[in-house]
Scaffold this motif. Sequence first.
Motif, PDB file in Angstrom:
ATOM      1  N   VAL A 122       5.433   8.145   1.645  1.00 15.79           N
ATOM      2  CA  VAL A 122       5.970   7.700   2.687  1.00 15.79           C
ATOM      3  C   VAL A 122       5.263   6.729   3.782  1.00 15.79           C
ATOM      4  O   VAL A 122       5.769   5.884   4.298  1.00 15.79           O
ATOM      5  N   ALA A 123       4.241   7.470   4.134  1.00 16.65           N
ATOM      6  CA  ALA A 123       3.158   6.632   5.171  1.00 16.65           C
ATOM      7  C   ALA A 123       2.703   5.329   4.414  1.00 16.65           C
ATOM      8  O   ALA A 123       2.772   4.233   5.285  1.00 16.65           O
ATOM      9  N   ILE A 160       4.545   3.483   2.113  1.00 23.29           N
ATOM     10  CA  ILE A 160       5.905   2.388   2.127  1.00 23.29           C
ATOM     11  C   ILE A 160       6.163   1.630   3.501  1.00 23.29           C
ATOM     12  O   ILE A 160       6.143   0.368   3.226  1.00 23.29           O
ATOM     13  N   PHE A 161       5.790   1.943   4.519  1.00 21.93           N
ATOM     14  CA  PHE A 161       5.884   1.264   5.807  1.00 21.93           C
ATOM     15  C   PHE A 161       4.897   0.634   6.092  1.00 21.93           C
ATOM     16  O   PHE A 161       4.798  -0.496   6.862  1.00 21.93           O
ATOM     17  N   LEU A 162       3.363   1.063   5.709  1.00 15.11           N
ATOM     18  CA  LEU A 162       2.354   0.472   6.343  1.00 15.11           C
ATOM     19  C   LEU A 162       1.727  -0.754   5.109  1.00 15.11           C
ATOM     20  O   LEU A 162       1.090  -1.633   5.721  1.00 15.11           O
ATOM     21  N   SER A 183      -2.329   2.470   1.640  1.00 22.96           N
ATOM     22  CA  SER A 183      -1.484   1.238   1.891  1.00 22.96           C
ATOM     23  C   SER A 183      -2.223   0.154   2.324  1.00 22.96           C
ATOM     24  O   SER A 183      -1.744  -1.053   2.054  1.00 22.96           O
ATOM     25  N   SER A 190       2.489  -6.660  -1.273  1.00 26.97           N
ATOM     26  CA  SER A 190       2.568  -5.564  -0.639  1.00 26.97           C
ATOM     27  C   SER A 190       4.006  -5.073  -0.475  1.00 26.97           C
ATOM     28  O   SER A 190       4.232  -3.923  -0.721  1.00 26.97           O
ATOM     29  N   PHE A 191       4.926  -5.988  -0.666  1.00 20.54           N
ATOM     30  CA  PHE A 191       6.432  -5.611  -0.470  1.00 20.54           C
ATOM     31  C   PHE A 191       6.786  -4.759  -1.602  1.00 20.54           C
ATOM     32  O   PHE A 191       7.227  -3.843  -1.922  1.00 20.54           O
ATOM     33  N   SER A 200       4.963  -1.449  -1.873  1.00 22.47           N
ATOM     34  CA  SER A 200       5.902  -0.449  -1.032  1.00 22.47           C
ATOM     35  C   SER A 200       7.192  -0.053  -1.920  1.00 22.47           C
ATOM     36  O   SER A 200       7.344   1.182  -1.730  1.00 22.47           O
ATOM     37  N   ILE A 231       7.989   3.831  -3.073  1.00 20.43           N
ATOM     38  CA  ILE A 231       9.663   4.483  -2.778  1.00 20.43           C
ATOM     39  C   ILE A 231       9.739   5.459  -4.085  1.00 20.43           C
ATOM     40  O   ILE A 231      10.297   6.647  -3.748  1.00 20.43           O
TER      41      ILE A 231
END
Length: 412
Positions: free
Chosen positions: A60-61, A63-65, A122, A354-355, A358, A362
């Motif tokens: 989760v960390a 995914i967002f970074l 990330s 990077s997207f 991510s 997920i």
Amino acid sequence: MENTNNVENKVSIWCILSLASIPLVMTLGNSMLIPVLPILEKKVGISSFQSSMIITSYSVAAIFLIPVAGYLSDRFGRKKVILPSLILALIGGLIAGFASWKMDNPYTWIIIGRVLQGVGASGAMPIVLPLVGDLYKGDDEKTSSCLGIIETSNTFGKVLSPILGSVFAAFLWFLPFFSISIFSLISIILIFFFVKVPKEMDEPIKLKDFLSNIKKTFKLEGKWLYTVFLMGIYGMLILFGVLFFLSENLEKAHDIKGIKKGFVLAIPLLLLCIASFITGRKIKGSLPVIKRMMIICLIVTSASVIFVGFTKEKLFLLLVVTSIVGIAIGALLPVLDAIITGNIKKEERGTVTSFYSSARFIGVAAGPPIMSLVMKNYLNVSYITVGVLGLVLLFLVFKFVKVEDIEKEESA
């Protein structure tokens, strides 16, 4: 910009091995804990859902970074983002390890350490893909071949993970946390000394122009990009969901534990690794081949995953089915890497990949907790549902991944 030949001369075998160490370390940092989760549940006094969060918190960390790290790598340079990120992963391993060793109730601090590792992941693992594209600028065949090595390193990490995790835990149940820090240190040394990034002659693009270009990229190529992202989620969701189920099932249904369980878990992962390596060598950046492989992999995955639950009591059949799933996912991953890295402009490559990374995280984050919730009462239904979702993705590939359109955009 330096010409292609000068850049290619710098890509030594040590450079490639150093880059390959990053996905290897980051994969070990997550997958190595899967066979240890049942031990953690007993030692720390937590439920299977709570133990699954040890995997999920890391993901989760990330995914967002990851998109932030992608932009920073496009703006300031790949290596300047990778090295500090690996240091964070090292620190996160130490926090989780010391908490497990010294504290009576270490669960919260384990999660904090895992989140810090996810932050490190990330900024390290996703940046490798655009960096390979930078090193082999203009040579799709060599890019695809190197990406195959990178993805194989990733999958080889998954093969080693259950074995190493089980071996380390046999000595000390919290040793896998500390080992992650050691592996991160090795990768830091390799990257620092052996990875020579091509020097930029142009000024970094301004944030406003960068965001405008990204928006334009997704507007023009969004349909096939979103389809690739969904396939990344799908592949990782199945892989980590199946691994979590297999780890629990081997102990409860077949009484296979410890190092022996690690070797059994490694069987489908070894085949996944071999499939990744062969596919990366064969696709050679060819878009028609890439699309064909997507279709084949989705069909095989959808057809095989529905049988995982039905074979849970028969060990041989279970390993055959999960091995087929592993082969299909192993062949799919370098294909997805290649289509993104080879068909996005260098200026946006870091952010777009990077997207995609991510999206993959997920699936990694969702797989174990979903499986912990459904495997008791809804196991077969969940696997059949996943098989149907694969057919939906197959439809999207036929509809949106148009070879002619992608080639036209690339040449434009």
